[in-house]
Design an enzyme around this catalytic site. Sequence first.
Site, PDB file in Angstrom:
ATOM      1  N   PHE A  42      -4.713   4.345  14.555  1.00 13.50           N
ATOM      2  CA  PHE A  42      -4.839   5.141  13.498  1.00 13.50           C
ATOM      3  C   PHE A  42      -6.102   4.810  12.538  1.00 13.50           C
ATOM      4  O   PHE A  42      -6.384   3.557  12.348  1.00 13.50           O
ATOM      5  CB  PHE A  42      -3.634   5.525  12.383  1.00 13.50           C
ATOM      6  CG  PHE A  42      -2.632   6.514  13.050  1.00 13.50           C
ATOM      7  CD1 PHE A  42      -1.869   6.133  14.053  1.00 13.50           C
ATOM      8  CD2 PHE A  42      -2.368   7.518  12.283  1.00 13.50           C
ATOM      9  CE1 PHE A  42      -1.007   7.096  14.799  1.00 13.50           C
ATOM     10  CE2 PHE A  42      -1.533   8.377  12.976  1.00 13.50           C
ATOM     11  CZ  PHE A  42      -0.694   8.157  14.070  1.00 13.50           C
ATOM     12  N   ASP A  88      -6.054  -8.900  13.120  1.00 17.26           N
ATOM     13  CA  ASP A  88      -5.935  -7.479  13.135  1.00 17.26           C
ATOM     14  C   ASP A  88      -5.119  -7.311  14.578  1.00 17.26           C
ATOM     15  O   ASP A  88      -5.538  -7.750  15.652  1.00 17.26           O
ATOM     16  CB  ASP A  88      -7.316  -7.025  13.390  1.00 17.26           C
ATOM     17  CG  ASP A  88      -7.500  -5.531  13.545  1.00 17.26           C
ATOM     18  OD1 ASP A  88      -6.393  -4.921  14.354  1.00 17.26           O
ATOM     19  OD2 ASP A  88      -8.260  -4.821  13.082  1.00 17.26           O
ATOM     20  N   ILE A  89      -4.187  -6.956  14.414  1.00 15.23           N
ATOM     21  CA  ILE A  89      -3.037  -6.724  15.424  1.00 15.23           C
ATOM     22  C   ILE A  89      -3.511  -5.924  16.802  1.00 15.23           C
ATOM     23  O   ILE A  89      -3.810  -6.249  17.682  1.00 15.23           O
ATOM     24  CB  ILE A  89      -1.716  -6.314  14.876  1.00 15.23           C
ATOM     25  CG1 ILE A  89      -1.066  -6.993  13.813  1.00 15.23           C
ATOM     26  CG2 ILE A  89      -0.560  -6.420  16.078  1.00 15.23           C
ATOM     27  CD1 ILE A  89       0.103  -6.388  12.790  1.00 15.23           C
ATOM     28  N   LYS A 134     -11.859  -1.636  18.621  1.00  7.33           N
ATOM     29  CA  LYS A 134     -10.761  -2.303  18.956  1.00  7.33           C
ATOM     30  C   LYS A 134     -10.149  -1.854  20.273  1.00  7.33           C
ATOM     31  O   LYS A 134      -9.229  -2.111  20.639  1.00  7.33           O
ATOM     32  CB  LYS A 134      -9.694  -1.853  18.054  1.00  7.33           C
ATOM     33  CG  LYS A 134      -9.896  -1.912  16.608  1.00  7.33           C
ATOM     34  CD  LYS A 134      -8.707  -1.796  15.503  1.00  7.33           C
ATOM     35  CE  LYS A 134      -9.404  -2.062  14.172  1.00  7.33           C
ATOM     36  NZ  LYS A 134      -8.348  -2.131  12.885  1.00  7.33           N
ATOM     37  N   LYS A 150     -13.730   2.433  14.861  1.00  8.51           N
ATOM     38  CA  LYS A 150     -12.595   1.658  15.300  1.00  8.51           C
ATOM     39  C   LYS A 150     -12.066   1.881  16.565  1.00  8.51           C
ATOM     40  O   LYS A 150     -11.691   0.869  17.213  1.00  8.51           O
ATOM     41  CB  LYS A 150     -11.617   2.131  14.146  1.00  8.51           C
ATOM     42  CG  LYS A 150     -11.839   1.587  12.914  1.00  8.51           C
ATOM     43  CD  LYS A 150     -10.803   2.355  11.518  1.00  8.51           C
ATOM     44  CE  LYS A 150     -11.233   1.809  10.437  1.00  8.51           C
ATOM     45  NZ  LYS A 150     -10.344   2.399   9.360  1.00  8.51           N
ATOM     46  N   ASN A 188       0.858  -1.243  -0.030  1.00  4.43           N
ATOM     47  CA  ASN A 188       0.080  -0.032   0.253  1.00  4.43           C
ATOM     48  C   ASN A 188       0.868   1.427   0.083  1.00  4.43           C
ATOM     49  O   ASN A 188       2.168   1.347   0.011  1.00  4.43           O
ATOM     50  CB  ASN A 188      -1.043  -0.056   1.164  1.00  4.43           C
ATOM     51  CG  ASN A 188      -0.231   0.064   2.687  1.00  4.43           C
ATOM     52  OD1 ASN A 188       0.447   0.947   2.850  1.00  4.43           O
ATOM     53  ND2 ASN A 188      -0.528  -0.930   3.216  1.00  4.43           N
ATOM     54  N   ASP A 212      -4.957  -6.019   5.286  1.00  8.54           N
ATOM     55  CA  ASP A 212      -5.986  -6.713   5.974  1.00  8.54           C
ATOM     56  C   ASP A 212      -6.048  -8.155   5.350  1.00  8.54           C
ATOM     57  O   ASP A 212      -6.654  -8.874   5.943  1.00  8.54           O
ATOM     58  CB  ASP A 212      -7.375  -6.023   5.445  1.00  8.54           C
ATOM     59  CG  ASP A 212      -7.370  -4.790   6.365  1.00  8.54           C
ATOM     60  OD1 ASP A 212      -6.795  -4.579   7.459  1.00  8.54           O
ATOM     61  OD2 ASP A 212      -8.097  -3.731   5.756  1.00  8.54           O
ATOM     62  N   LYS A 251       7.978 -17.845  -9.602  1.00 11.08           N
ATOM     63  CA  LYS A 251       7.365 -16.811 -10.388  1.00 11.08           C
ATOM     64  C   LYS A 251       6.253 -17.476 -10.967  1.00 11.08           C
ATOM     65  O   LYS A 251       6.043 -18.382 -11.755  1.00 11.08           O
ATOM     66  CB  LYS A 251       8.148 -16.239 -11.223  1.00 11.08           C
ATOM     67  CG  LYS A 251       7.717 -15.009 -11.872  1.00 11.08           C
ATOM     68  CD  LYS A 251       8.817 -14.414 -12.787  1.00 11.08           C
ATOM     69  CE  LYS A 251       8.199 -13.188 -13.721  1.00 11.08           C
ATOM     70  NZ  LYS A 251       8.844 -13.067 -14.950  1.00 11.08           N
TER      71      LYS A 251
HETATM   72  N1  CTP Z   1      -4.549  -2.491  12.012  1.00 10.02           N
HETATM   73  C1  CTP Z   1      -3.765  -3.640  12.703  1.00 10.02           C
HETATM   74  N2  CTP Z   1      -3.732  -4.662  12.081  1.00 10.02           N
HETATM   75  C2  CTP Z   1      -4.443  -5.024  10.997  1.00 10.02           C
HETATM   76  C3  CTP Z   1      -4.998  -3.923  10.519  1.00 10.02           C
HETATM   77  C4  CTP Z   1      -5.204  -2.647  10.993  1.00 10.02           C
HETATM   78  O1  CTP Z   1      -3.408  -3.502  13.847  1.00 10.02           O
HETATM   79  N3  CTP Z   1      -4.507  -5.872  10.249  1.00 10.02           N
HETATM   80  C5  CTP Z   1      -4.511  -1.171  12.861  1.00 10.02           C
HETATM   81  C6  CTP Z   1      -3.667  -0.206  12.215  1.00 10.02           C
HETATM   82  O2  CTP Z   1      -2.294   0.074  12.443  1.00 10.02           O
HETATM   83  C7  CTP Z   1      -4.571   1.019  12.626  1.00 10.02           C
HETATM   84  C8  CTP Z   1      -5.877   0.541  13.007  1.00 10.02           C
HETATM   85  O3  CTP Z   1      -5.767  -0.868  12.901  1.00 10.02           O
HETATM   86  O4  CTP Z   1      -3.958   1.384  13.765  1.00 10.02           O
HETATM   87  C9  CTP Z   1      -6.752   1.019  11.774  1.00 10.02           C
HETATM   88  O5  CTP Z   1      -6.417   0.323  10.528  1.00 10.02           O
HETATM   89  P1  CTP Z   1      -7.185   0.971   9.253  1.00 10.02           P
HETATM   90  O6  CTP Z   1      -6.452   0.371   7.933  1.00 10.02           O
HETATM   91  O7  CTP Z   1      -7.623   2.385   9.125  1.00 10.02           O
HETATM   92  O8  CTP Z   1      -8.426   0.271   9.414  1.00 10.02           O
HETATM   93  P2  CTP Z   1      -8.780  -1.462   9.354  1.00 10.02           P
HETATM   94  O9  CTP Z   1      -9.130  -1.714  10.879  1.00 10.02           O
HETATM   95  O10 CTP Z   1      -7.861  -2.147   8.607  1.00 10.02           O
HETATM   96  O11 CTP Z   1     -10.364  -1.459   8.741  1.00 10.02           O
HETATM   97  P3  CTP Z   1     -10.691  -0.918   7.132  1.00 10.02           P
HETATM   98  O12 CTP Z   1      -9.616  -1.246   6.545  1.00 10.02           O
HETATM   99  O13 CTP Z   1     -12.010  -1.763   7.029  1.00 10.02           O
HETATM  100  O14 CTP Z   1     -11.009   0.516   7.079  1.00 10.02           O
END
Ligand code: CTP
Length: 403
Positions: free
Chosen positions: A326, A306-307, A344, A340, A210, A279, A289
């Site tokens: 964030f 989701d950590i 979380k 969130k 990303n 995600d 490859k």
């Molecule tokens: N995060 C995480 N582990 C993941 C995804 C997200 O720890 N697998 C944490 C990110 O580091 C951030 C927060 O969760 O602090 C929100 O991340 P964001 O990408 O905005 O949202 P998501 O929870 O992934 O939800 P979505 O993609 O549906 O917006």
Amino acid sequence: MTGLTGKRIILGITGGIAAYKTAEWIRALRHEEAEVQVVQTEAAARFITPLTLAALSGRRVYGDIFSPEDAELIPHINLARHCDLLLIAPATANTIAKLAHGEADNLLTATALATRAPVLICPAMNSNMYLHPATQANLASLREYGCLIAPPAAGAMACGAEGPGRLPEWRKVREYIIAALTPQDLQGINILISAGPTYEDIDPVRFIGNRSSGKMGYALAGAARQRGAEVTLISGPSALPDPPAVTTVRVRSAREMAKFVQQKAPQARIIIKAAAVADYTPSAPSPHKIKKGAASLELKLTANEDILKSLGELKGEKPFPLLVGFAAESRDHLVQGLKKLKAKNLDLIVINDIGGSQSAFANDSNQVVIVNRQGKKTELPRLGKEETAHRILDQLLPLLPGP
Ligand code: CTP
């Protein structure tokens, strides 16, 4: 605006060959809108002229303590009173020895003795001179008197010798300057920060990534360090250099990031997850490859852990690190961010706009909204990421439980 904006810095230059390097430092300081007042020793004027320094600093250069020109102002007292920091660079063995013994035989040493502002010393000399027990003992005394010492870099020197004694590069000195000017309100606090994107491998050549550059997380790590915190940074792939004096662990995938975050979390008092974690990850990455040929190709993805959510679920009765997340949103920012925060189990969320040309991703500035668990909302203006980082830490301070 940065941590240097409006700061009054006296740059005390002494007679070492590295004096010429400070000309660039003056430019860098002024670029960040700091006021620079140069004070030179007589020996320094042999290495770099007052003319150069006056032109770069935009101010007259002070040198002679007995100058009749403004004797009524008592220059050393006047200078000592009106500064936020006295930076002595390069500091020769001779000046270090004088300062350690409280000598005040020139305008710079007299100003150093008279000031109540922090004094930051950058020793630069031949390595044997630097490593000599006399110089080391003098530096130890200066530390005891409360002076800050930026250790010299090691490498080849003008005299041909190799070893410690070089004036450090500006990036490092800047960190010391900001730390000297910043209240140490996070002194000794262990902070774990994650930053950057994650890369999820499809095959040995391709990956899903990303646009996160890591700038916000790195700025947070630097800012926390400047305020005295012990910082561990878990970074996904990023082109940024390791922030000075921060323990940096480089990872690639979300799974690797999860492993290190979970390993380091128990020691932390604050955990800030600024990383843009993928995600989903390819369910069966190919060891070889993937060759073209098929008219279409389907990629099966599996959800990553989701950590942050997993950490939030561990929160219970006993003391737990403050959790900061964030939210990267392109629409309905506040609603999504608040969702969130709750889902979380966070203490604070920083809501970022990633849509449009002003996107927070890969930009040097951003505009965020911070919401805490109690629902207090703080909207920040568009700021550089270093400044945003400090404002986020400001919001965290009152949430920290006692030691
Ligand atoms: N995060 C995480 N582990 C993941 C995804 C997200 O720890 N697998 C944490 C990110 O580091 C951030 C927060 O969760 O602090 C929100 O991340 P964001 O990408 O905005 O949202 P998501 O929870 O992934 O939800 P979505 O993609 O549906 O917006």
